[in-house]
Design a protein around this motif. Sequence first.
Motif, PDB file in Angstrom:
ATOM      1  N   CYS A   1       1.416  -1.217  -0.004  1.00  0.00           N
ATOM      2  CA  CYS A   1      -0.291  -0.906   0.007  1.00  0.00           C
ATOM      3  C   CYS A   1       1.147   1.207   0.171  1.00  0.00           C
TER       4      CYS A   1
ATOM      5  N   ARG B   1       0.219  -5.673   6.719  1.00  0.00           N
ATOM      6  CA  ARG B   1       0.184  -5.881   6.235  1.00  0.00           C
ATOM      7  C   ARG B   1      -1.065  -6.945   5.437  1.00  0.00           C
ATOM      8  N   TYR B   2      -1.675  -7.115   6.483  1.00  0.00           N
ATOM      9  CA  TYR B   2      -2.665  -7.900   6.223  1.00  0.00           C
ATOM     10  C   TYR B   2      -4.288  -6.233   5.684  1.00  0.00           C
ATOM     11  N   TYR B   3      -4.175  -5.859   5.369  1.00  0.00           N
ATOM     12  CA  TYR B   3      -4.585  -4.517   4.976  1.00  0.00           C
ATOM     13  C   TYR B   3      -4.634  -4.550   3.112  1.00  0.00           C
ATOM     14  N   LYS B   4      -6.145  -4.141   3.422  1.00  0.00           N
ATOM     15  CA  LYS B   4      -6.818  -4.340   1.858  1.00  0.00           C
ATOM     16  C   LYS B   4      -7.207  -3.430   1.104  1.00  0.00           C
ATOM     17  N   PRO B   5      -6.462  -2.713   0.212  1.00  0.00           N
ATOM     18  CA  PRO B   5      -7.798  -1.616  -0.087  1.00  0.00           C
ATOM     19  C   PRO B   5      -8.971  -1.570  -0.757  1.00  0.00           C
ATOM     20  N   THR B   6      -9.931  -0.433  -0.312  1.00  0.00           N
ATOM     21  CA  THR B   6     -11.014  -0.626  -0.616  1.00  0.00           C
ATOM     22  C   THR B   6     -11.691  -0.400  -2.110  1.00  0.00           C
ATOM     23  N   LYS B   7     -12.520  -1.188  -2.572  1.00  0.00           N
ATOM     24  CA  LYS B   7     -12.753  -1.044  -4.136  1.00  0.00           C
ATOM     25  C   LYS B   7     -14.044   0.193  -4.218  1.00  0.00           C
TER      26      LYS B   7
ATOM     27  N   TYR C   1      -8.480   2.199   8.076  1.00  0.00           N
ATOM     28  CA  TYR C   1      -8.235   1.308   8.726  1.00  0.00           C
ATOM     29  C   TYR C   1      -7.181   1.047   9.292  1.00  0.00           C
TER      30      TYR C   1
END
Length: 349
Positions: free
Chosen positions: A279, A343-349, A304
């Motif tokens: 990110c 490290r577990y962050y996933k971008p919002t769509k 987040y």
Amino acid sequence: MIDLQQLVRTNIRALISDVDAKAEQTERDAQHIMLDANENPYNKPLNRYPSDNQAAVKEELAKLRGVTHREIFLSNGSTEAIDICFRIFCQPKIDNVVAIEPTCELYRRFARLNDIEYRPVLLDDSFQLSATKLLKACDRHTKLIWLCSPNSPSGNILNITEVEKLLKAFNGIVVIDEAYTDFSRLPAFRERLSEFPNMIVLNTFSKAWANAAIRLGVVYAQEAIIDIFKKVSNPYPINQLTQEQALDVLKHRYDIEDWIKILLLERKRMMLAFESLACCEKVYPSNANFFLAKMKDAQSVYNYLCQKGIKVRNCSNLSLCNNCLRITIGAKAENAEILGILRYYKPTK
């Protein structure tokens, strides 16, 4: 040479030309019975007003910093020192100040509070200043130039040669905020007071000295400027408990050095780790106890982290800082936690 009399506001000139009533305070310390200040005789030692000149703290600071006690003024945090600079030198609705941009937002805030025009001058893409550009923004009503080095939020040291040009060419006061200088390991401008009669250097006990709670700021300047600060300050400006804590901190300065070493190692570890995050696009160099990181979506990462109970600074609203987060270096466990979470962050769509 600067003409302090012409730089100081007219009403302040009149004030400092009066007989200094504060001189009486130094006489109190030697008295056996004090019945002059309407103090309560009970609840010693807190019943008495604190030392008005903070001599003990200044003597210890002077030895540590290589200056004289006459070149030191203590304030209620750096915020009070910033405010006093405006009140001494800037006439409301007439004078103006010039500052680098982006930088500490307190300079702009206190300019507004004192009704002084604030003229920001954009840094380059590497967050470096141009003395020529800053001087071009000045006119005959410019009394102060505000610099912060290491700068916030960028974390970098300002180019020393360019700062020297300003100090030599500007006929007003150059204020250099060195709140984070103990993290840089580079020479500080407070060590060069004798060279620049138009320089004011700000320090604080809040950062490297880890005593933000006592709200103690330090002003370094040549004696002529410090004398003006003392004459316009409030009576008994630094409370006794703060003075006692400051003295205790100064006695344990080797502990502070150990903390700084750990923080610098953690800074290096954190910056390298952020560079590897999916990110993160870029991590800027830092000489402070924080760093600036350009994210792919700063607001999403900020939200987040907030959801996880972690607070960082979103700087996206500042010039040159779009999609940037400012991350303060915490304790090892805190740093490990934020890295693990990201490290577990996933971008919002």
